[in-house]
Design a protein around this motif. Structure first.
Motif, PDB file in Angstrom:
ATOM      1  N   CYS A  30       0.824  -1.214   0.000  1.00  0.00           N
ATOM      2  CA  CYS A  30       0.000   0.000   0.000  1.00  0.00           C
ATOM      3  C   CYS A  30       0.857   1.262   0.000  1.00  0.00           C
ATOM      4  O   CYS A  30       0.432   2.295  -0.460  1.00  0.00           O
ATOM      5  N   ARG A  31       2.071   1.171   0.508  1.00  0.00           N
ATOM      6  CA  ARG A  31       3.066   2.251   0.528  1.00  0.00           C
ATOM      7  C   ARG A  31       2.652   3.417   1.417  1.00  0.00           C
ATOM      8  O   ARG A  31       3.117   4.540   1.224  1.00  0.00           O
ATOM      9  N   GLN A  36       5.328   4.643   4.736  1.00  0.00           N
ATOM     10  CA  GLN A  36       6.653   5.172   4.396  1.00  0.00           C
ATOM     11  C   GLN A  36       7.177   6.024   5.548  1.00  0.00           C
ATOM     12  O   GLN A  36       6.444   6.835   6.117  1.00  0.00           O
ATOM     13  N   MET A  49      13.955   6.905   2.054  1.00  0.00           N
ATOM     14  CA  MET A  49      12.544   6.582   2.285  1.00  0.00           C
ATOM     15  C   MET A  49      12.379   5.055   2.218  1.00  0.00           C
ATOM     16  O   MET A  49      12.791   4.433   1.237  1.00  0.00           O
ATOM     17  N   VAL A  50      11.807   4.483   3.264  1.00  0.00           N
ATOM     18  CA  VAL A  50      11.560   3.033   3.262  1.00  0.00           C
ATOM     19  C   VAL A  50      10.146   2.779   3.781  1.00  0.00           C
ATOM     20  O   VAL A  50       9.522   3.683   4.331  1.00  0.00           O
ATOM     21  N   VAL A  51       9.657   1.556   3.582  1.00  0.00           N
ATOM     22  CA  VAL A  51       8.362   1.241   4.202  1.00  0.00           C
ATOM     23  C   VAL A  51       8.611   0.640   5.584  1.00  0.00           C
ATOM     24  O   VAL A  51       9.406  -0.285   5.736  1.00  0.00           O
ATOM     25  N   MET A  73       8.383  -3.244   6.541  1.00  0.00           N
ATOM     26  CA  MET A  73       9.341  -4.242   6.086  1.00  0.00           C
ATOM     27  C   MET A  73      10.789  -3.919   6.404  1.00  0.00           C
ATOM     28  O   MET A  73      11.666  -4.749   6.158  1.00  0.00           O
ATOM     29  N   PHE A  74      11.056  -2.721   6.910  1.00  0.00           N
ATOM     30  CA  PHE A  74      12.451  -2.382   7.166  1.00  0.00           C
ATOM     31  C   PHE A  74      12.859  -2.896   8.541  1.00  0.00           C
ATOM     32  O   PHE A  74      12.286  -2.504   9.547  1.00  0.00           O
ATOM     33  N   GLU A  93       4.252  14.081   2.159  1.00  0.00           N
ATOM     34  CA  GLU A  93       3.961  14.294   0.737  1.00  0.00           C
ATOM     35  C   GLU A  93       3.804  12.945   0.006  1.00  0.00           C
ATOM     36  O   GLU A  93       2.884  12.764  -0.791  1.00  0.00           O
ATOM     37  N   THR A  94       4.688  11.997   0.334  1.00  0.00           N
ATOM     38  CA  THR A  94       4.593  10.690  -0.316  1.00  0.00           C
ATOM     39  C   THR A  94       3.281  10.002   0.052  1.00  0.00           C
ATOM     40  O   THR A  94       2.589   9.439  -0.797  1.00  0.00           O
ATOM     41  N   VAL A 144      -0.096   8.928  -2.365  1.00  0.00           N
ATOM     42  CA  VAL A 144      -0.716   7.594  -2.325  1.00  0.00           C
ATOM     43  C   VAL A 144      -2.210   7.709  -2.021  1.00  0.00           C
ATOM     44  O   VAL A 144      -3.052   7.101  -2.691  1.00  0.00           O
ATOM     45  N   TYR A 151      15.164  -5.052   1.250  1.00  0.00           N
ATOM     46  CA  TYR A 151      15.996  -4.530   2.335  1.00  0.00           C
ATOM     47  C   TYR A 151      17.001  -5.590   2.768  1.00  0.00           C
ATOM     48  O   TYR A 151      18.033  -5.289   3.333  1.00  0.00           O
ATOM     49  N   THR A 171       0.553   0.772  -4.781  1.00  0.00           N
ATOM     50  CA  THR A 171      -0.372   1.826  -5.182  1.00  0.00           C
ATOM     51  C   THR A 171       0.256   2.877  -6.109  1.00  0.00           C
ATOM     52  O   THR A 171      -0.347   3.205  -7.133  1.00  0.00           O
ATOM     53  N   PRO A 172       1.436   3.426  -5.787  1.00  0.00           N
ATOM     54  CA  PRO A 172       1.942   4.520  -6.625  1.00  0.00           C
ATOM     55  C   PRO A 172       2.148   4.116  -8.078  1.00  0.00           C
ATOM     56  O   PRO A 172       1.839   4.887  -8.982  1.00  0.00           O
ATOM     57  N   GLY A 212       6.199  11.647  -6.571  1.00  0.00           N
ATOM     58  CA  GLY A 212       5.610  10.703  -5.617  1.00  0.00           C
ATOM     59  C   GLY A 212       5.852   9.263  -6.025  1.00  0.00           C
ATOM     60  O   GLY A 212       6.137   8.395  -5.196  1.00  0.00           O
ATOM     61  N   VAL A 222       9.605   8.218  -5.442  1.00  0.00           N
ATOM     62  CA  VAL A 222       9.959   7.952  -4.051  1.00  0.00           C
ATOM     63  C   VAL A 222       9.145   6.795  -3.496  1.00  0.00           C
ATOM     64  O   VAL A 222       9.647   5.964  -2.750  1.00  0.00           O
ATOM     65  N   GLY A 223       7.876   6.742  -3.878  1.00  0.00           N
ATOM     66  CA  GLY A 223       6.957   5.864  -3.166  1.00  0.00           C
ATOM     67  C   GLY A 223       6.828   4.450  -3.684  1.00  0.00           C
ATOM     68  O   GLY A 223       6.378   3.561  -2.968  1.00  0.00           O
TER      69      GLY A 223
END
Lengths: 257, 628
Positions: free
Chosen positions: A45-46, A49, A63-65, A68-69, A86-87, A91, B326, B480-481, B515, B518-519
């Motif tokens: 789904c991102r 972040q 930037m990571v999710v 999962m990091f 912003e990211t 989304v 990762y 999604t992005p 977006g 990055v996303g």
């Protein structure tokens, strides 16, 4: 136990945990849509972040999710910077275009300042956000009756070949886990229907309530040895009757007053 | 016959080479996919049949060899005669007896089958003298076109497996790693990750079971270098994989190749069987004590399955969707075990590095990008095909010296590199030396090595839209992005090309692109806005013209473009009227023809057929002004 810093706060975390878990433990809220504690993280789904950095990185941030990091000693996590917001905003703006009428998405988008989508609103609004929680939980319990079909913009959740799925046991895990209540089903005293299939219901031997499908009981009986130590007895009674039975096994506690 | 030792292998190699020196008379018929489509199979059969008859009473036997792709696909079927080195292009079955009688028997050249250099219209006899080939340096493609890919003896004679022998018998795994590091080899799949670094990380990873994979899922529009290597020289890939497996300590390998490449699958399968038969694969390779075998896995053609994590899931029988990396796949890759994945071209380079040493490879290229790189040169260029050059070669050299310049000598506008997620590089950067860093700085990337040349009749908004459409169809849809972002980006571009762009569109495009960069989850999603960003960077005025003036300056976007016939030059041949699918053109024979704009659908068919170049485009908005 690795120690990390989340939004300036020192946090101790479990070895092998992910950033999201560590943050939530420390009371830092990170939005998610495709995350569920009982399932492997997925990262689709991102929304979760966050930015990470470390002391030696000269202020460089990545930037990571969060879901999962993996946490590590000395990690610095920032969950509310302008870049992060912003990211997430992009989304949610996109999800609002896909699901313009879905209350959950509308509420979340509003929190990021999106009241109306900047994009073309879906002419056929849907509530499915394609978080795949349903297909993943179905996989997880060893049934795999539904999956994602097609790809890209045409992606959807569906049983194989869009036919009533033979593997489905009518357990409702998919419908229950869905964050937007997108998967329809009906349950009566005798039958349950979901994904175009009808299931015979078993009744609780105590209270008579229809509490489980026959297919579900059979599935668990067949796979009991492999996946669970739950005894066959388990499915004869409904959850509330089981609770009562358990409670009745405790010795009577003398009243203190 | 199984080869049991290094000595036996070297004896065999010498024997094959001696036989070739004794009898060097060969006819090489290109049987790559491009030439096959042009009828190469029939030509090869005709040669085989007629040569077979002649050989019965000849002292010196003539050999016909069906080779892999020579790279010059546009001119196929190609036939090379050895030892003379004469190249004949566009050979038909009817030419076969003539070639045998005139050129093979009497050394007489058939001028009309020769390649004509478009620059000066002079015919060139020798394969090696043609600018397209003369300017190339072939490492990964060293044997393509020279050997019969279905005959392992031919490959061994050409030097294949020598690098493997050297690695297995003369070098420890550590020494192989050092050699690859000295070579400075970086991943040829496009990302350019250091190969030695990747291998070392896998070697260090814990566990006895490790995998070595080859990514043959080439899917970029216009790219075909991996296909040509798999079809034309499969053994060099196998050789590289054995060397890699020895270095990282793996015993199992997979080649993931897309099923749309049937000839590649066939030739790889044959190569595996032959290599196993000779003991070059399998248990105790050449008696060295090292075991390694390879299996082929055929992919269903999803673009995203070329992404490493998606490829590994697809190999494992799951839905091919990327996952967060990762934890590197060198630690947790295929089946969550340590895995090395490299591109076809990288593996082909490895064998050559093992044979010739890392320093030799590092002697070519630039400071940070060593060696050579294969490119598929296509689009509006005179010589299209497959080329390999040292890193650092300028775009100008590639397009003008090797490619022969822009088709029909039209003005050059841009070259698109790196596949759909690459970028467009404008004329001002034609002297850019091509390597990983320079392409990235210019807003494009190395990617799969695709190079699409574009002339002045190319609308950059339309180009960006084309790649967006491809990516929208190929996005896996997991995150999604990428899924929703591409769909919405395409919707905006649909507006632009239809003249319905609005003032806020450019900021919206830029915000969405940022977006997505990055996303998104995987590199494909992160790089999906590249075609948009790079065209915006160099051709922003075209976007502005589309949005503000509703004008497509290149005259491509149909909704914005109208056609007219110039009265000065129209000779009334009526070709346009005949070509028009909607009968919008009228006019007396030998008199000026006129287009009815109410009927015209701006398809451009008239422009394509006009012998006097009398059809021109103009912005449709001018029609409106006339009405006013």
């Amino acid at each position: 136990m690795p120690t990390l810093t989340i939004n300036g706060k020192k946090v101790q975390s479990r070895e092998g945990a992910y950033v999201l878990e560590a943050a939530r433990q420390a009371g830092v809220e990170i939005p998610t849509l495709c995350h569920f504690e009982g399932l492997e993280p997925w990262g689709g789904c991102r929304l979760c972040q966050v930015q990470i950095t470390k002391d030696g990185w000269d202020g460089w941030k990545k930037m990571v999710v969060g879901c999962m990091f993996p946490v590590e000693e000395g990690l610095i996590v920032l969950t509310e910077t302008d870049e992060v917001r912003e990211t997430r905003r992009v989304v949610l703006d996109l999800l609002l275009a896909r699901c313009p009428d879905t209350p959950l998405i509308r509420t979340m988008a509003k929190e990021y300042g999106v009241e109306r989508t900047s994009y073309v609103s879906n002419p056929e609004p849907t509530d499915c956000i394609l978080c795949s929680l349903c297909t993943r939980v179905c996989d997880h319990i060893g049934v795999s009756a539904i999956s994602t079909a097609d790809r890209g913009a045409g992606k959807e959740i569906a049983p194989p070949f869009h036919e009533p799925p033979a593997a489905c046991i009518g357990c409702l895990a998919c419908a229950e886990i869905c964050p937007t209540d997108f998967i329809p089903y009906t349950t009566s005293h005798t039958t349950r229907s979901i994904w175009g299939r009808e299931f015979e219901m078993l009744r609780c031997e105590d209270c008579g309530r229809a509490h489980i499908t026959k297919a579900q009981a059979e599935h668990h009986a067949a796979n009991r040895a492999e996946t669970t130590d739950v005894p066959q007895e388990w499915f004869r009674y409904c959850d509330s009757c089981k609770r009562k039975q358990q409670a009745s096994r405790f010795p009577a506690v003398p009243q203190l007053v | 016959m199984r080869i049991e030792s290094r000595e036996q292998f070297e004896t065999l190699q010498e024997k094959i080479r001696a036989a070739e020196t004794d009898n060097g008379n060969r006819i090489l018929v290109c049987c790559g996919t491009g030439c096959l489509a042009n009828g190469a199979k029939k030509v090869a059969e005709a040669f085989a049949e007629q040569v077979g008859k002649r050989n019965m009473d000849a002292e010196v036997k003539l050999l016909v060899k069906n080779t892999g792709c020579h790279g010059f696909c546009e001119r196929g079927p190609l036939v090379v005669l050895q030892p003379s080195g004469v190249l004949y292009t566009r050979v038909r079955v009817s030419n076969v007896p003539q070639i045998l009688e005139k050129t093979v028997d009497n050394g007489e050249i058939i001028p009309r089958l020769l390649y004509k250099n478009p620059a000066d219209d002079v015919a060139i006899e020798q394969y090696s003298e043609i600018p397209f080939y003369k300017n190339q340096t072939r490492v990964a493609m060293r044997n393509i076109g020279r050997i019969d890919p279905t005959a392992i003896h031919d490959a061994i004679g050409a030097g294949c497996y020598s690098g493997m022998v050297r690695a297995l018998f003369d070098m420890t795994p550590e020494q192989v790693l050092d050699e690859v590091e000295t070579a400075g080899l970086r991943g040829r799949g496009g990302a350019g990750f250091g190969t030695a670094r990747k291998w070392r990380s896998c070697r260090r990873a814990e566990g006895d079971r490790k995998f070595v994979l080859c990514n043959g899922d080439e899917g970029d529009p216009g790219a075909f270098k991996d296909r040509s290597i798999m079809e034309g020289d499969p053994h060099s890939i196998l050789e590289g994989m054995v060397v890699g497996a020895w270095a990282v300590g793996a015993h199992e390998g997979f080649i993931y190749v897309r099923d749309e490449y049937p000839l590649a699958v066939l030739n790889l399968t044959l190569a595996l069987e032959q290599a196993r038969y000779l003991g070059l694969l399998g248990e105790n390779i050449l008696g060295s004590g090292f075991d390694f075998d390879i299996r082929i896995s055929r992919g269903g053609g999803a673009f995203v399955c070329g992404e490493s994590s998606a490829l590994m899931l697809s190999l494992a029988g799951k839905v091919g969707e990327p996952r967060a990396k990762y934890v590197h796949s060198t630690e947790k890759g295929l089946f969550d075990l340590p895995t090395v994945l490299n591109n076809v071209e990288t593996w082909a380079d490895v064998g050559a590095i093992a044979a010739n040493g890392g320093a030799w490879f590092a002697g070519m290229g630039t400071n940070k990008s060593k060696g050579t790189k294969a490119f598929s040169l296509v689009g509006k260029v005179k010589n299209t095909g497959l080329i390999e050059l040292p890193m650092g070669t300028t775009l100008r050299h590639i397009i003008y010296d090797i490619g022969g310049g822009v088709l029909n000598d039209r003005p050059f506008k841009a070259v698109q590199t790196g596949g759909p997620s690459g970028g467009c590089i404008p004329e001002s950067l034609l002297d850019l030396p091509v390597d990983y860093e320079k392409l990235t700085e210019a807003g494009s990337m190395m990617g799969s090595g695709g190079m699409i040349v574009m002339d002045d009749r190319t609308c950059m908004v339309d180009v960006a839209r084309y790649f967006l459409k491809f990516l929208t169809e190929e996005s896996c849809g997991k995150c999604t992005p990428c899924r929703e972002g591409l769909k919405q980006m395409l919707a905006i571009f649909d507006r632009l090309v239809e003249g319905e762009g609005v003032a806020g569109d450019l900021p919206l495009i830029e915000r969405l692109a940022a977006g997505m960069q990055v996303g998104s989850l995987c590199e494909l999603g992160k790089s999906a806005p590249n075609p948009v960003i790079s065209t915006l960077r160099y051709f922003r005025d075209e976007y502005v013209a589309h949005i503000e003036d509703h004008v497509c300056t290149a005259g491509i976007c149909k909704e914005l473009t109208a056609y007219r016939i110039l009265p000065e030059t129209c000779d009334g041949c009526a070709g346009c009227a005949k070509a028009c699918p909607v009968d919008a053109i009228t006019g007396e024979r030998h008199a000026l023809h006129v287009i009815d704009h109410d009927i015209c659908i701006s398809c451009g068919a008239c422009m394509g057929v006009c012998p006097t170049d009398s059809v021109e485009t103009f912005p449709k908005v001018e029609l409106m002004k006339e009405v006013v």
